[in-house]
Design a protein around this motif. Structure first.
Motif, PDB file in Angstrom:
ATOM      1  N   TRP A  23      16.812 -41.881  26.673  1.00 11.96           N
ATOM      2  CA  TRP A  23      16.799 -40.788  25.591  1.00 11.96           C
ATOM      3  C   TRP A  23      17.787 -39.837  25.968  1.00 11.96           C
ATOM      4  O   TRP A  23      18.513 -39.393  25.364  1.00 11.96           O
ATOM      5  N   ILE A  24      18.199 -39.575  27.335  1.00 11.30           N
ATOM      6  CA  ILE A  24      19.190 -38.809  27.813  1.00 11.30           C
ATOM      7  C   ILE A  24      20.474 -39.596  27.375  1.00 11.30           C
ATOM      8  O   ILE A  24      21.328 -38.783  27.059  1.00 11.30           O
ATOM      9  N   ALA A  25      20.408 -40.762  27.706  1.00 10.81           N
ATOM     10  CA  ALA A  25      21.585 -41.282  27.340  1.00 10.81           C
ATOM     11  C   ALA A  25      21.877 -41.392  25.767  1.00 10.81           C
ATOM     12  O   ALA A  25      23.097 -41.009  25.583  1.00 10.81           O
ATOM     13  N   LEU A  26      20.957 -41.278  25.127  1.00 12.32           N
ATOM     14  CA  LEU A  26      21.049 -41.041  23.685  1.00 12.32           C
ATOM     15  C   LEU A  26      21.641 -39.910  23.112  1.00 12.32           C
ATOM     16  O   LEU A  26      22.697 -39.782  22.210  1.00 12.32           O
ATOM     17  N   ALA A  27      21.142 -38.749  24.161  1.00 14.90           N
ATOM     18  CA  ALA A  27      21.707 -37.353  23.528  1.00 14.90           C
ATOM     19  C   ALA A  27      23.196 -37.342  24.129  1.00 14.90           C
ATOM     20  O   ALA A  27      23.842 -36.819  23.323  1.00 14.90           O
ATOM     21  N   GLY A 151      18.157 -42.905  12.443  1.00 15.23           N
ATOM     22  CA  GLY A 151      17.739 -41.699  11.765  1.00 15.23           C
ATOM     23  C   GLY A 151      18.513 -40.633  12.502  1.00 15.23           C
ATOM     24  O   GLY A 151      18.892 -39.598  11.765  1.00 15.23           O
ATOM     25  N   MET A 152      18.339 -40.456  13.665  1.00 13.21           N
ATOM     26  CA  MET A 152      18.736 -39.376  14.524  1.00 13.21           C
ATOM     27  C   MET A 152      20.299 -39.448  14.587  1.00 13.21           C
ATOM     28  O   MET A 152      21.174 -38.545  14.536  1.00 13.21           O
ATOM     29  N   PHE A 153      20.916 -40.688  14.592  1.00 10.95           N
ATOM     30  CA  PHE A 153      22.410 -40.819  14.648  1.00 10.95           C
ATOM     31  C   PHE A 153      22.926 -40.300  13.286  1.00 10.95           C
ATOM     32  O   PHE A 153      23.860 -39.724  13.111  1.00 10.95           O
ATOM     33  N   GLY A 154      22.019 -40.554  12.177  1.00 11.55           N
ATOM     34  CA  GLY A 154      22.676 -40.263  10.673  1.00 11.55           C
ATOM     35  C   GLY A 154      22.663 -38.858  10.432  1.00 11.55           C
ATOM     36  O   GLY A 154      23.609 -38.408   9.920  1.00 11.55           O
ATOM     37  N   VAL A 338      15.043 -38.177   7.943  1.00 11.02           N
ATOM     38  CA  VAL A 338      13.620 -38.847   7.444  1.00 11.02           C
ATOM     39  C   VAL A 338      13.934 -40.165   6.764  1.00 11.02           C
ATOM     40  O   VAL A 338      12.885 -40.824   6.577  1.00 11.02           O
ATOM     41  N   SER A 339      15.238 -40.517   6.227  1.00  7.65           N
ATOM     42  CA  SER A 339      15.397 -41.720   5.517  1.00  7.65           C
ATOM     43  C   SER A 339      15.120 -42.844   6.152  1.00  7.65           C
ATOM     44  O   SER A 339      14.323 -43.515   5.607  1.00  7.65           O
ATOM     45  N   VAL A 340      15.327 -43.142   7.165  1.00  8.97           N
ATOM     46  CA  VAL A 340      15.287 -44.350   8.134  1.00  8.97           C
ATOM     47  C   VAL A 340      13.731 -44.365   8.458  1.00  8.97           C
ATOM     48  O   VAL A 340      12.927 -45.518   8.440  1.00  8.97           O
TER      49      VAL A 340
END
Length: 511
Positions: A23-27, A151-154, A338-340
């Motif tokens: 999750w840190i990598a994702l950030a 969803g976070m990426f979008g 919220v879409s995904v």
């Protein structure tokens, strides 16, 4: 000790499903995406300050904006494949480090030539960095988590795409330390350095499972074909659409056909093409790429004419224009988030995507009606409702579309696939900018002074918004080619089939 993923399943013990460090990598990855998206749009609003500061001519200004886009577009496919071959983490870190250095060079540029060269370098480094983002996400997170992640990426994509002008307006108007426009580039330094340090520590390395070699012939052919198409589109208006530009665009078609033929030959010869053409056998990928091009074309038209309409047509300051876009930004980020996670599992990805396209079109129609009714007397609060509708529609399309396009892609081709996604996005934006030269600039007398040309700019904006609605209609129809629901295929082989022994999944009715 650094772990390295080379297979379609993550190693036990260091699985992304149990490793919270992912999750840190994702950030870090999302921050890099945000930085790139902001940098692609932040320059436009500071153009007058740049012209005054270093005496840039109109041609130089065009190259300051177009140089980044062109270098970015032509390098994306190659950047994605380099990650597959040499390691996605390694190429990502190289890209973000080079992007940060190029930002410093842009910020200290003493003349237009240095700024243009630095922007081209910045676009090249972005082409190394950006494709790795989706690739690393694809191989780091298991299928059941990707919906939330995309969803976070979008949400970040939507926020980055629309917050650049506001951030640019604030930094330019504040004139920090008397640097005028330079902070729009220098702000990348602390962000890039932080991403470089954290990425080196928390991102897990991954490569394609087979030993591949870089397809230099494919790089040359793809770069030549894309340049022959994108350069005339990007620079055509400035050069008064010369005949040579049309010849180049027409010639790009056989050039790209030669590229496809060469890639097929390369696949048969050693199995290491630049672009894995078998990806287009995956229905979700092939259909999603078509939707991506058309959707990005609408964005290419809208964002440019919207900025010119507010700042020149209505005479608003950069900060006024930037603040007016806040409803769009908030709605886009909320809808993408919220879409995904909520809407797609309940209603199906195709229905959510088509709802987003319809909402975007309705918002554009309402905006068009208000622009015609109120003319140059229109106020920011009157734009809020159509901007909320358009932002919400854009958010509903961004995140589910990315998930749909990548859902059936084998992990060993994640880099190539993400490179193609980003390339088609840039291609669509470039096509939109080319169309803008006709539907916006071609709809008014450009010899008019900006102060006297307010009504003409309003009329040109309305004409362009009509084209936005028309293209969104085409996007809606193209979405019927997408599967009704996303099916994650972690067990796909390179040709789109399933590995022997893979657990079969039931087909969705009507998919």
């Amino acid at each position: 000790m650094e772990t390295k993923t080379q297979e379609n399943s993550l190693p036990s013990g260091t699985s992304a499903a149990t490793d919270r460090r992912r999750w840190i990598a994702l950030a870090v990855l999302l921050t890099a995406s945000f930085m790139d998206l902001v940098d692609a749009t932040i320059v436009n609003i500071a153009i007058p300050s740049i012209q005054r500061g270093i005496g840039a001519s109109f041609s130089a200004v065009q190259w300051i904006t177009a140089g980044y886009a062109l270098a970015f577009a032509v390098g994306l496919i190659t950047g994605g494949r380099l990650g597959d071959i040499f390691g996605r983490k390694r190429i990502f870190l190289l890209g973000i480090g080079g992007f940060t250095l190029a930002s410093l060079l842009c910020g200290i540029a003493a003349d237009p030539g240095m700024l243009v060269a630095s922007r081209v370098l910045q676009g090249t480094m972005a082409a190394l960095m950006v494709p790795q983002v989706l690739s690393i996400i694809h191989v780091t997170f298991p299928a059941h988590e990707r919906g939330k992640v995309f969803g976070m990426f979008g949400a970040v994509v939507g926020l980055g795409a629309v917050s650049g002008p506001l951030l640019g307006a604030l930094l330019t108007q504040w004139n920090l330390l008397g640097l005028e426009w330079r902070p729009i580039f220098l702000i990348n330094l602390p962000v890039g350095i932080t991403g470089l340090v954290l990425g080196r520590r928390y991102i897990t390395e991954s490569t394609a499972p087979n030993a591949l070699r870089l397809d230099l012939g494919g790089v040359v052919l793809a770069t030549a074909g894309l340049l022959m198409l994108l350069y005339p589109i990007t620079m055509g208006h400035e050069n008064d659409w010369p005949v040579l530009g049309f010849v180049s665009m027409v010639a790009s078609v056989p050039m790209l056909a030669v590229f496809v033929a060469y890639e097929r030959h390369k696949k048969r010869k050693d199995g290491a093409p630049l672009v894995e053409l078998s990806l287009f056998k995956v229905k979700s990928f092939a259909a999603g790429i078509g939707v991506q091009v058309a959707f990005s074309t609408t964005l290419g038209i809208f964002f440019l004419v919207w900025t010119l309409y507010m700042q020149i047509g209505l005479g608003w300051s950069p900060l006024h224009a930037g603040l007016t876009g806040l409803p769009f930004t908030v709605a886009c980020s909320a809808a993408a988030g919220v879409s995904v996670q909520l809407f797609t599992p309940r209603f199906g990805s195709r229905r959510v995507l088509q709802t987003g396209a319809v909402l975007l079109a309705l918002g554009a129609l309402l905006y068009l009606w208000e622009a015609d009714r109120y003319g140059t007397a229109i106020a920011s609060w009157q734009m809020a409702l159509p901007l909320i509708a358009m932002g919400g529609g854009m958010g509903l399309v961004f995140a589910p579309l990315t998930d749909a396009v990548l859902s059936g892609v084998p992990q060993q081709h994640a880099g190539s696939a993400s490179g193609l996604i980003n390339t088609t996005n840039q291609l669509g934006m470039a096509l939109g900018l080319g169309v803008t030269s006709v539907v916006f600039f071609g709809a008014m007398d450009e010899s008019l002074a900006p102060r006297a040309g307010g009504p003409e700019f309003v009329g040109a904006f309305s004409n362009a918004m009509g084209w936005v609605v028309a293209v969104l209609g085409a996007v809606f129809l193209l979405m019927f080619a997408l599967p009704k629901q996303v099916r994650p295929h972690d067990d796909l082989t390179a040709d789109g089939g399933e590995h022997p022994g893979a657990k079969p999944e039931p087909e969705l009715a009507g998919a």
